[in-house]
Design a protein around this motif. Sequence first.
Motif, PDB file in Angstrom:
ATOM      1  N   ALA A   1       0.827  -1.211   0.000  1.00 37.77           N
ATOM      2  CA  ALA A   1       0.000   0.000   0.000  1.00 37.77           C
ATOM      3  C   ALA A   1       0.858   1.255   0.000  1.00 37.77           C
ATOM      4  N   GLU A   2       0.496   2.215  -0.859  1.00 35.26           N
ATOM      5  CA  GLU A   2       1.199   3.501  -0.885  1.00 35.26           C
ATOM      6  C   GLU A   2       0.477   4.537  -0.044  1.00 35.26           C
ATOM      7  N   VAL A   3      -0.747   4.223   0.354  1.00 36.75           N
ATOM      8  CA  VAL A   3      -1.519   5.128   1.195  1.00 36.75           C
ATOM      9  C   VAL A   3      -1.798   4.440   2.519  1.00 36.75           C
ATOM     10  N   ALA A   4      -2.028   5.227   3.549  1.00 40.54           N
ATOM     11  CA  ALA A   4      -2.385   4.653   4.839  1.00 40.54           C
ATOM     12  C   ALA A   4      -3.791   4.075   4.746  1.00 40.54           C
ATOM     13  N   LEU A   5      -4.004   2.918   5.340  1.00 37.60           N
ATOM     14  CA  LEU A   5      -5.306   2.256   5.276  1.00 37.60           C
ATOM     15  C   LEU A   5      -5.945   2.208   6.658  1.00 37.60           C
ATOM     16  N   SER A   6      -7.233   2.523   6.709  1.00 35.65           N
ATOM     17  CA  SER A   6      -7.970   2.435   7.969  1.00 35.65           C
ATOM     18  C   SER A   6      -8.291   0.968   8.242  1.00 35.65           C
ATOM     19  N   PRO A   7      -8.629   0.629   9.492  1.00 44.09           N
ATOM     20  CA  PRO A   7      -9.007  -0.758   9.787  1.00 44.09           C
ATOM     21  C   PRO A   7     -10.150  -1.239   8.889  1.00 44.09           C
ATOM     22  N   GLN A   8     -11.120  -0.352   8.621  1.00 43.75           N
ATOM     23  CA  GLN A   8     -12.246  -0.728   7.755  1.00 43.75           C
ATOM     24  C   GLN A   8     -11.776  -1.021   6.331  1.00 43.75           C
ATOM     25  N   GLN A   9     -10.866  -0.166   5.836  1.00 47.26           N
ATOM     26  CA  GLN A   9     -10.344  -0.389   4.479  1.00 47.26           C
ATOM     27  C   GLN A   9      -9.554  -1.691   4.399  1.00 47.26           C
TER      28      GLN A   9
ATOM     29  N   HIS B   1     -10.013  -4.317   6.266  1.00 47.84           N
ATOM     30  CA  HIS B   1     -11.015  -5.378   6.351  1.00 47.84           C
ATOM     31  C   HIS B   1     -11.683  -5.614   4.993  1.00 47.84           C
ATOM     32  N   GLN B   2     -12.141  -4.526   4.346  1.00 44.67           N
ATOM     33  CA  GLN B   2     -12.810  -4.645   3.044  1.00 44.67           C
ATOM     34  C   GLN B   2     -11.875  -5.225   1.993  1.00 44.67           C
ATOM     35  N   ASN B   3     -10.655  -4.712   1.995  1.00 48.22           N
ATOM     36  CA  ASN B   3      -9.656  -5.152   1.035  1.00 48.22           C
ATOM     37  C   ASN B   3      -9.387  -6.652   1.143  1.00 48.22           C
ATOM     38  N   LEU B   4      -9.282  -7.142   2.378  1.00 40.73           N
ATOM     39  CA  LEU B   4      -9.017  -8.568   2.591  1.00 40.73           C
ATOM     40  C   LEU B   4     -10.217  -9.405   2.173  1.00 40.73           C
ATOM     41  N   GLN B   5     -11.418  -8.892   2.425  1.00 32.83           N
ATOM     42  CA  GLN B   5     -12.616  -9.636   2.026  1.00 32.83           C
ATOM     43  C   GLN B   5     -12.711  -9.763   0.521  1.00 32.83           C
ATOM     44  N   GLN B   6     -12.306  -8.678  -0.184  1.00 36.15           N
ATOM     45  CA  GLN B   6     -12.304  -8.739  -1.648  1.00 36.15           C
ATOM     46  C   GLN B   6     -11.338  -9.792  -2.161  1.00 36.15           C
ATOM     47  N   LYS B   7     -10.335 -10.094  -1.355  1.00 34.41           N
ATOM     48  CA  LYS B   7      -9.367 -11.126  -1.744  1.00 34.41           C
ATOM     49  C   LYS B   7      -9.742 -12.480  -1.150  1.00 34.41           C
ATOM     50  N   ASP B   8     -11.035 -12.644  -0.838  1.00 34.46           N
ATOM     51  CA  ASP B   8     -11.541 -13.900  -0.301  1.00 34.46           C
ATOM     52  C   ASP B   8     -10.843 -14.318   0.986  1.00 34.46           C
ATOM     53  N   CYS B   9     -10.510 -13.340   1.794  1.00 37.96           N
ATOM     54  CA  CYS B   9      -9.864 -13.636   3.054  1.00 37.96           C
ATOM     55  C   CYS B   9     -10.840 -13.251   4.151  1.00 37.96           C
ATOM     56  N   ASP B  10     -11.378 -14.254   4.830  1.00 39.34           N
ATOM     57  CA  ASP B  10     -12.472 -14.021   5.767  1.00 39.34           C
ATOM     58  C   ASP B  10     -11.947 -13.745   7.173  1.00 39.34           C
ATOM     59  N   ILE B  11     -11.422 -12.536   7.362  1.00 40.68           N
ATOM     60  CA  ILE B  11     -10.930 -12.123   8.673  1.00 40.68           C
ATOM     61  C   ILE B  11     -11.859 -11.039   9.203  1.00 40.68           C
ATOM     62  N   GLY B  12     -12.354 -11.211  10.407  1.00 35.97           N
ATOM     63  CA  GLY B  12     -13.312 -10.266  10.971  1.00 35.97           C
ATOM     64  C   GLY B  12     -12.669  -8.927  11.299  1.00 35.97           C
ATOM     65  N   LEU B  13     -13.516  -7.893  11.383  1.00 34.06           N
ATOM     66  CA  LEU B  13     -13.017  -6.549  11.679  1.00 34.06           C
ATOM     67  C   LEU B  13     -12.339  -6.498  13.051  1.00 34.06           C
ATOM     68  N   VAL B  14     -12.912  -7.212  14.017  1.00 34.08           N
ATOM     69  CA  VAL B  14     -12.319  -7.247  15.363  1.00 34.08           C
ATOM     70  C   VAL B  14     -10.908  -7.822  15.302  1.00 34.08           C
ATOM     71  N   SER B  15     -10.768  -8.830  14.502  1.00 28.48           N
ATOM     72  CA  SER B  15      -9.465  -9.464  14.331  1.00 28.48           C
ATOM     73  C   SER B  15      -8.467  -8.508  13.679  1.00 28.48           C
TER      74      SER B  15
END
Length: 145
Positions: free
Chosen positions: A28-36, A38-52
């Motif tokens: 990443a070239e930009v700073a990512l928020s926890p939500q971003q 989380h969303q990014n990982l889900q798009q890559k079929d990685c099922d990790i919860g936001l709490v995690s």
Amino acid sequence: MDWKVILSQKGYRLSEPRKRVIELLETAEVALSPQQIHQNLQQKDCDIGLVSVYRTLDLLTKLELVTLVYDLQHNPGYMLSTTGHHHHIVCQECHKALEFSGSDDIDQLVERVEAETSFQVRDHFLQLFGLCPDCQLNNDTGDQL
Ligand SMILES: [Zn+2]
Ligand SMILES: [Zn+2]
């Protein structure tokens, strides 16, 4: 920086969430928020919860493997960190963030603040905003049109 070595040296397992979060931040070239993150990982079929994701970021922050970088609205985001004292500069247009090294960077300011407030300054957080070289070019052509 080899984060795998650092994790194991400190006695932490290279769990799936840790691995995936760090791998994402590495590219990443930009700073990512926890939500971003989380969303990014889900798009890559990685099922990790936001709490995690939050827990992982807390740990990586504690180990100084990631750094807080704020966006233009001062919301916190995360970037991979390097060792040594440094700060970030963030582009106001494309949000690209770069590290720059700091050492005695703000000594004069600290002295003045100590004199003014009688506080003993122990730490600081400095972040600059501006226009990156690419966005400066884009701005110039915009003016000519
Ligand atoms: Zn830019
Ligand atoms: Zn500094």
